[in-house]
Design an enzyme around this catalytic site. Structure first.
Site, short mmCIF file in Angstrom:
data_model
loop_
_atom_site.label_atom_id
_atom_site.label_comp_id
_atom_site.label_asym_id
_atom_site.label_seq_id
_atom_site.Cartn_x
_atom_site.Cartn_y
_atom_site.Cartn_z
N SER A 1 7.49 -15.60 13.49
CA SER A 1 7.94 -14.27 13.91
C SER A 1 9.21 -13.92 13.14
O SER A 1 9.96 -14.81 12.72
CB SER A 1 8.24 -14.32 15.40
OG SER A 1 9.23 -13.40 15.74
N SER A 2 9.46 -12.60 13.02
CA SER A 2 10.67 -12.19 12.29
C SER A 2 11.95 -12.56 13.05
O SER A 2 13.04 -12.49 12.48
CB SER A 2 10.64 -10.68 12.02
OG SER A 2 10.55 -9.98 13.24
N CYS A 3 11.82 -12.99 14.32
CA CYS A 3 13.05 -13.34 15.06
C CYS A 3 13.63 -14.69 14.64
O CYS A 3 14.66 -15.09 15.11
CB CYS A 3 12.81 -13.29 16.56
SG CYS A 3 11.83 -14.63 17.16
N LYS B 1 9.81 -21.68 16.64
CA LYS B 1 9.07 -21.22 15.45
C LYS B 1 9.66 -21.79 14.17
O LYS B 1 8.93 -22.09 13.22
CB LYS B 1 9.05 -19.68 15.42
CG LYS B 1 8.17 -19.08 16.50
CD LYS B 1 6.71 -19.45 16.26
CE LYS B 1 5.77 -18.90 17.29
NZ LYS B 1 4.38 -19.32 17.05
N HIS C 1 6.31 -6.36 25.10
CA HIS C 1 7.15 -5.83 24.02
C HIS C 1 7.21 -4.31 24.15
O HIS C 1 6.42 -3.71 24.89
CB HIS C 1 6.57 -6.23 22.65
CG HIS C 1 6.80 -7.66 22.32
ND1 HIS C 1 5.81 -8.62 22.44
CD2 HIS C 1 7.90 -8.31 21.87
CE1 HIS C 1 6.31 -9.78 22.09
NE2 HIS C 1 7.57 -9.64 21.74
N TYR D 1 12.57 -18.94 21.48
CA TYR D 1 11.34 -18.75 20.73
C TYR D 1 11.60 -18.99 19.24
O TYR D 1 10.81 -19.65 18.56
CB TYR D 1 10.89 -17.30 20.97
CG TYR D 1 9.60 -16.92 20.33
CD1 TYR D 1 8.39 -17.40 20.82
CD2 TYR D 1 9.57 -16.05 19.25
CE1 TYR D 1 7.19 -17.02 20.24
CE2 TYR D 1 8.38 -15.66 18.67
CZ TYR D 1 7.19 -16.15 19.17
OH TYR D 1 6.00 -15.78 18.59
P1 GDP Z 1 12.54 -7.72 20.25
O1 GDP Z 1 12.27 -7.24 18.86
O2 GDP Z 1 12.41 -9.20 20.42
O3 GDP Z 1 13.87 -7.19 20.76
O4 GDP Z 1 11.32 -7.12 21.10
P2 GDP Z 1 11.07 -6.02 22.22
O5 GDP Z 1 9.81 -5.33 21.83
O6 GDP Z 1 11.08 -6.65 23.57
O7 GDP Z 1 12.28 -4.98 22.17
C1 GDP Z 1 12.53 -4.17 21.05
C2 GDP Z 1 13.59 -3.15 21.38
O8 GDP Z 1 13.03 -2.15 22.26
C3 GDP Z 1 14.84 -3.68 22.09
O9 GDP Z 1 15.98 -3.02 21.58
C4 GDP Z 1 14.60 -3.26 23.54
O10 GDP Z 1 15.80 -3.11 24.28
C5 GDP Z 1 13.92 -1.91 23.34
N1 GDP Z 1 13.16 -1.43 24.50
C6 GDP Z 1 13.25 -0.19 25.03
N2 GDP Z 1 12.48 -0.08 26.12
C7 GDP Z 1 11.84 -1.27 26.26
C8 GDP Z 1 10.89 -1.78 27.21
O11 GDP Z 1 10.49 -1.10 28.15
N3 GDP Z 1 10.44 -3.06 27.03
C9 GDP Z 1 10.89 -3.83 25.98
N4 GDP Z 1 10.38 -5.08 25.84
N5 GDP Z 1 11.80 -3.40 25.10
C10 GDP Z 1 12.27 -2.14 25.22
#
Ligand code: GDP
Length: 313
Positions: free
Chosen positions: A111-113, A144, A183, A140
């Site tokens: 993953s890119s993380c 990875k 996500h 995570y």
């Molecule tokens: P990340 O790339 O590991 O941070 O994956 P996420 O998909 O969980 O979050 C991506 C970004 O979307 C972060 O800045 C979150 O705060 C934002 N975000 C906004 N609303 C939501 C939500 O309802 N769920 C999640 N998971 N992220 C959200």
């Protein structure tokens, strides 16, 4: 360019029920190969003995390791042990058994993380382990990183053709649409859909809306994986993405348009932003002949239609 022939190979996709594994199975099923999958009752990937005996019996020639404990920013932060330990166990079991059974090619998906929190943008493969990780997904990420290192170790010590690819943020059919643990694409598709049906005036989006993310449809990821199985055989991991990012606020507006929600968006700044930006440098995979094809707007529309057709909400 390396040419690994997949024709007539028996290919095991670990994690075939997940969003990534199921997309890879759909793509592989169009090829003249023999696809191997196993449900949890038959093969428990967390259990070393189960993996060794299944692998001894079924003898795959190629493996795509798409099985992992995954989740969004909230899930990662809430279940650190599961994200670290389960992922380490799954990948250690599968990669070791692949070596013991002389698997010809293995693709490990990360993953890119895995890249440092403050990595320069776009993120090149060589930035790995050059700085501290983002706290919200470090569990995570550490797992990875260990997985890709294990593939490198097998290549170095035993000459195994084990490769690693690092996809950007993914979305598509079979994603987890849980309101909290998903996500952002699946979370917002659900939230805007429910708001539309209930006639709400506004929808909450986590964080400030300022972070930037790159989103790749999982069907594009699947085509990239097949391309890499055929044409990539190096020690270094390779990025998979579109190379383009978008702010979470613009992304939320796009989702709202796709769903047909006409209200406003409010930001819940008590929820974390996570990494400020995370755009992959995809020149390496572009150079070997693969490019993403699905636009974000088309990908979100088809994912929403898939969710409606499959009674996800
Ligand atoms: P990340 O790339 O590991 O941070 O994956 P996420 O998909 O969980 O979050 C991506 C970004 O979307 C972060 O800045 C979150 O705060 C934002 N975000 C906004 N609303 C939501 C939500 O309802 N769920 C999640 N998971 N992220 C959200």
């Amino acid at each position: 360019m390396v040419d690994f022939d997949l024709i007539n190979k028996s290919i095991f996709v670990a994690g075939h029920n997940g969003m990534v594994g199921s997309a890879i199975c759909r793509a592989l099923n169009k090829l003249p190969i023999s696809l191997l999958v196993a449900d949890k009752e038959e093969l428990d990937l967390i259990d070393e003995f189960s993996v060794k005996s299944w692998m001894n019996k079924n003898k795959p020639e190629v493996i795509v390791l798409a099985a992992a404990r995954v989740g969004g920013i909230y899930a990662n932060n809430s279940y650190p042990v599961d994200f670290l330990l389960n992922n380490l166990k799954i990948q250690n079991n599968v990669i070791e058994a692949a070596y013991e059974n002389k698997v010809e090619k293995l693709l490990f998906l990360g993953s890119s993380c895995i890249y440092p929190k403050w990595a320069g943008q776009p993120i090149k493969e060589e930035y790995l382990l050059t700085g501290e990780l983002e706290q919200t997904n470090q569990w995570y990420a550490i797992a990875k990183i260990a997985g890709l290192k294990l593939c490198q170790a097998y290549r170095k010590q035993y000459g195994c053709d084990f490769i690693s690819a690092m996809p950007t943020n993914l979305y598509g059919p079979n994603d987890n649409f849980h309101p909290l643990f998903s996500h952002v694409p699946a979370a917002l598709i659900r939230r805007f859909h429910e708001a539309k049906l209930s006639g709400y005036d506004n929808v909450g989006v986590w964080g400030t809306g300022n972070p930037r993310r790159e989103f790749l449809h999982v069907n594009d990821l699947a085509s990239a994986c097949i391309h890499l199985l055929k044409h990539y055989s190096e020690l270094e991991p390779i990025n998979i993405g579109t190379g383009e990012d978008i702010s979470i606020s613009s992304f939320a507006e796009l989702v709202s348009k796709v769903i047909g929600f006409n209200g406003s968006i409010v930001y819940d700044t008590k929820m974390p932003d996570g990494m400020k930006e995370k755009r992959l440098d995809v020149r390496k995979i572009n150079k070997i002949g693969w490019k993403a094809a699905i636009t974000l707007s088309d990908g979100l529309t088809s994912t929403y239609n898939w969710a409606l057709a499959n009674d996800i909400f």
